[in-house]
Design an enzyme around this catalytic site. Structure first.
Site, short mmCIF file in Angstrom:
data_model
loop_
_atom_site.label_atom_id
_atom_site.label_comp_id
_atom_site.label_asym_id
_atom_site.label_seq_id
_atom_site.Cartn_x
_atom_site.Cartn_y
_atom_site.Cartn_z
N GLU A 97 14.15 -6.22 13.97
CA GLU A 97 15.46 -6.79 13.63
C GLU A 97 15.36 -8.27 13.28
OE1 GLU A 97 17.42 -5.47 17.26
OE2 GLU A 97 18.48 -3.89 16.16
N ASP A 157 21.74 5.22 12.51
CA ASP A 157 21.83 6.63 12.89
C ASP A 157 23.27 6.93 13.30
OD1 ASP A 157 20.67 4.91 15.32
OD2 ASP A 157 21.97 6.49 16.13
N MET A 178 22.79 -1.47 22.37
CA MET A 178 22.33 -1.68 23.75
C MET A 178 22.29 -3.14 24.19
SD MET A 178 19.33 1.23 23.80
CE MET A 178 18.98 1.06 25.54
N GLU A 179 22.85 -4.06 23.41
CA GLU A 179 22.74 -5.48 23.75
C GLU A 179 24.00 -6.31 23.49
OE1 GLU A 179 20.56 -4.07 21.35
OE2 GLU A 179 18.99 -3.59 22.77
N GLY A 228 24.16 2.57 16.27
CA GLY A 228 24.53 3.96 16.03
C GLY A 228 26.01 4.04 15.65
#
Ligand SMILES: Nc1ncnc2c(CN3C[C@H](CCSCCOCCO)[C@@H](O)C3)c[nH]c12
Length: 229
Positions: free
Chosen positions: A13, A197, A173-174, A79
């Site tokens: 990233e 995704d 997730m962050e 996602g």
């Protein structure tokens, strides 16, 4: 004088961002590397935290408290929950929440603990710059809610829980941990993600296939935003 933090979670990233800069100074700290550059007269610190809320909190706090950054931009992948979001599409968070924070046993809503709030809002000023850049570059960008949790979501059951509970448009997730840190330290922050995704049973395969290209989508847009700051 603004000192900018640019953060991601994974090396993939951040790599597309670092490739824009020369004369990079590397500072090793707390089992991580912080890349210092100057771009168009702007002092910038770049880092990837590693995956998950704890690593992201450590890196965001370090960039602010140790490196003195006064603005934080996050670039990465996510996602999709909102069906309008296809692979490669861009989403800017107007607010973020923690979908796996749960003391509902005590009557509290999902994502809430005493002293906190379910949602944390991002900087309207930074979002306005981003929207202007999107318009100038004919980029399609969605502004919406991003849900964060310490799990790679790869089931429609979990995805549906997150959508119905938080009305979230995307998940990762962050972001929400960066939001809590920046909110507590009164630092304007901005979270940008490109879809890799759809957080369903194919998520693992799609993620592997589209991580790099989606990370580039996010990074290219972020660089244009940085040039406006
Ligand atoms: N469906 C999904 N659920 C949750 N988050 C995401 C994100 C956003 N980032 C990507 C990365 C996924 C962690 S596992 C990576 C595989 O590592 C491979 C190395 O072994 C983590 O930093 C969160 C994209 N799709 C997601």
């Amino acid at each position: 004088m603004t000192k900018l933090a640019i953060m991601g979670a994974m090396e993939e990233e951040i790599e597309p961002l670092l490739s824009h800069f020369k004369d990079v100074n590397i500072v090793e700290f707390a089992n991580n590397k912080y890349y210092e550059v100057n771009y168009n007269g702007l002092d910038i610190v770049i880092a990837y935290s590693k995956i998950g809320k704890v690593f992201a909190s450590l890196t965001a706090t370090t960039m602010i408290e140790k490196f003195g950054c006064d603005t934080l931009l996050f670039s990465g992948v996510a996602g999709a929950i909102n069906p309008k979001l296809q692979i490669g599409d861009l989403i800017i968070a107007d607010k973020l929440c923690q979908h796996d924070l749960d003391i509902t046993a005590f009557g509290h809503p999902n994502g809430f603990v005493p002293g906190g709030s379910v949602f944390v809002e991002t900087s309207k000023e930074l979002r306005d710059v981003a929207t202007q850049v999107a318009n100038e570059n004919d980029l399609k960008v969605i502004v919406g809610t991003i849900a964060t949790g310490d799990q790679f979501v790869h089931s429609t059951e979990r995805k549906n829980f997150i959508e119905s509970t938080f009305k979230a448009d995307a998940l990762e997730m962050e972001g929400a941990s960066v939001a809590v840190v920046c909110d507590a330290l009164d630092i304007p922050f901005f979270v940008l993600r490109a879809i890799s995704d759809s957080a369903d049973m194919d998520a693992g395969f799609d993620f592997d296939e589209f991580l790099k290209s989606s990370a580039v989508n996010s990074a290219n847009y972020l660089i244009k935003i940085v040039e406006k700051l």
